[in-house]
Design a protein around this motif. Sequence first.
Motif, PDB file in Angstrom:
ATOM      1  N   ILE A  23     -16.110   4.991  10.485  1.00 48.84           N
ATOM      2  CA  ILE A  23     -16.531   3.589  10.585  1.00 48.84           C
ATOM      3  C   ILE A  23     -17.173   3.190   9.259  1.00 48.84           C
ATOM      4  CG2 ILE A  23     -17.976   1.920  11.802  1.00 48.84           C
ATOM      5  CD1 ILE A  23     -17.820   3.712  14.259  1.00 48.84           C
ATOM      6  N   LYS A  24     -16.494   2.320   8.518  1.00 48.04           N
ATOM      7  CA  LYS A  24     -17.004   1.889   7.221  1.00 48.04           C
ATOM      8  C   LYS A  24     -18.067   0.810   7.354  1.00 48.04           C
ATOM      9  CE  LYS A  24     -14.474   1.420   3.647  1.00 48.04           C
ATOM     10  NZ  LYS A  24     -13.448   0.969   2.664  1.00 48.04           N
ATOM     11  N   ALA A  25     -17.881  -0.076   8.349  1.00 51.57           N
ATOM     12  CA  ALA A  25     -18.840  -1.166   8.534  1.00 51.57           C
ATOM     13  C   ALA A  25     -18.711  -1.722   9.946  1.00 51.57           C
ATOM     14  CB  ALA A  25     -18.602  -2.268   7.509  1.00 51.57           C
ATOM     15  N   SER A  26     -19.827  -2.180  10.486  1.00 52.07           N
ATOM     16  CA  SER A  26     -19.840  -2.853  11.786  1.00 52.07           C
ATOM     17  C   SER A  26     -20.238  -4.302  11.564  1.00 52.07           C
ATOM     18  CB  SER A  26     -20.829  -2.169  12.733  1.00 52.07           C
ATOM     19  OG  SER A  26     -20.406  -0.862  13.050  1.00 52.07           O
ATOM     20  N   SER A  37       0.732  12.105   4.706  1.00 50.98           N
ATOM     21  CA  SER A  37      -0.564  11.679   5.226  1.00 50.98           C
ATOM     22  C   SER A  37      -1.206  10.736   4.225  1.00 50.98           C
ATOM     23  CB  SER A  37      -1.464  12.899   5.462  1.00 50.98           C
ATOM     24  OG  SER A  37      -2.769  12.503   5.820  1.00 50.98           O
ATOM     25  N   ILE A  38      -1.649   9.574   4.704  1.00 53.39           N
ATOM     26  CA  ILE A  38      -2.233   8.568   3.821  1.00 53.39           C
ATOM     27  C   ILE A  38      -3.466   7.946   4.476  1.00 53.39           C
ATOM     28  CG2 ILE A  38      -0.028   7.982   2.734  1.00 53.39           C
ATOM     29  CD1 ILE A  38       0.046   5.483   4.532  1.00 53.39           C
ATOM     30  N   PRO A  39      -4.379   7.374   3.678  1.00 52.44           N
ATOM     31  CA  PRO A  39      -5.503   6.624   4.255  1.00 52.44           C
ATOM     32  C   PRO A  39      -5.033   5.245   4.702  1.00 52.44           C
ATOM     33  CG  PRO A  39      -5.648   6.618   1.869  1.00 52.44           C
ATOM     34  CD  PRO A  39      -4.478   7.489   2.215  1.00 52.44           C
ATOM     35  N   TYR A  40      -5.695   4.693   5.700  1.00 50.85           N
ATOM     36  CA  TYR A  40      -5.317   3.382   6.220  1.00 50.85           C
ATOM     37  C   TYR A  40      -6.571   2.693   6.741  1.00 50.85           C
ATOM     38  CZ  TYR A  40      -2.451  -0.155   8.581  1.00 50.85           C
ATOM     39  OH  TYR A  40      -1.869  -1.334   8.975  1.00 50.85           O
ATOM     40  N   GLU A  41      -6.772   1.453   6.341  1.00 53.38           N
ATOM     41  CA  GLU A  41      -7.946   0.700   6.783  1.00 53.38           C
ATOM     42  C   GLU A  41      -7.535  -0.356   7.795  1.00 53.38           C
ATOM     43  OE1 GLU A  41     -10.982  -2.272   4.596  1.00 53.38           O
ATOM     44  OE2 GLU A  41     -11.156  -0.185   3.929  1.00 53.38           O
ATOM     45  N   VAL A  42      -8.308  -0.487   8.862  1.00 52.71           N
ATOM     46  CA  VAL A  42      -7.974  -1.433   9.919  1.00 52.71           C
ATOM     47  C   VAL A  42      -9.254  -2.050  10.468  1.00 52.71           C
ATOM     48  CG1 VAL A  42      -8.020   0.362  11.699  1.00 52.71           C
ATOM     49  CG2 VAL A  42      -6.697  -1.721  12.091  1.00 52.71           C
TER      50      VAL A  42
END
Length: 324
Positions: A94-97, A119-124
């Motif tokens: 969790i990067k930010a709430s 395998s890759i990073p993914y932000e959602v």
Amino acid sequence: MKTFIGFWAIYLLLFVIGLPLLIYYVSDEDMRYAPMPSAATAFFYLGLGLLLWTMVFIFFCRYFLINVFRARQRILNIITHGDPFLVKVLSKTIKASRPGYEVLSLQISFTNLRQTPVSIPYEVNDTKPDEKRFEPGQTLRMRAMPDTKNPVLILESAQVSLNKGVLLTAIIGLLLILTFAIGYLLFAYEQESMGTGWRFLRFWHPWIIIPLSALFFGGIIALVLKGINRMAGTSKELMKLVFYGKRTMGTILHYAETGVYINEQPRIKFEVQFTDERGQLHNASFQKVISLLELHQLSKGAKEVLYLPDNPKEFIFYEDLSAE
């Protein structure tokens, strides 16, 4: 970051608008108010100014309004017509709430179109954190158009909406440009024409210099950003490797600094040797930016690479896929 961008935006506005006005209105009055000898020349400068302001308006509209709607339509097309991929969540952070959603940083894996696991990073942005849809081990349905100009992976369940704040800011910006262009021209005509029509217009008049400066510096900024993206490696090239790349073990034969620094980090050139799926040996090189803290970790020897079978000279270290 917002403060940094805001500072430079204000600085550029003062430089592009304030400086031409200051120089013009503190100059010698005889030079400013002496009418042009030719009405045709004055109309030429009037037309030139109209053309320049129109170009500024189109430039701003394209990059801050039209591109927003194009990006939205592109994502909708991918969700509707893109190729399906089953993706597994390996890890979640969790990067930010924020009110109404959480910003998650995922590490995902899937089998690409060359039947190679990657395998890759993914932000959602998770708008329903209580449903725990992105826990490690979960399988997600995603879509992509790998053959497009800038391929990206999009969740099938993604909800696409426009940022109303950004949209409102862009509209206000367009209205301010239009108001200033028309208002300042009328103001200058009222104050400077002195019954001579448009003959007060000259090439160095702020009504012409301001849009010309805006286009000039806007073009420079666009070229600089484009150059930085090329030197740092674009997401387009990376995603092409993600969708079509093959993994193999290679050997770092040599590495050295190029003398180029990006954000005070050195750019390193690597000479690598590897064998492709056809058994052909390749000696290739590529460059990447390395953190100063990681320079001492560089060494020759074995390193897994991800390369394009159709163009083995295009490759990266596989571990770089996981770099954020």
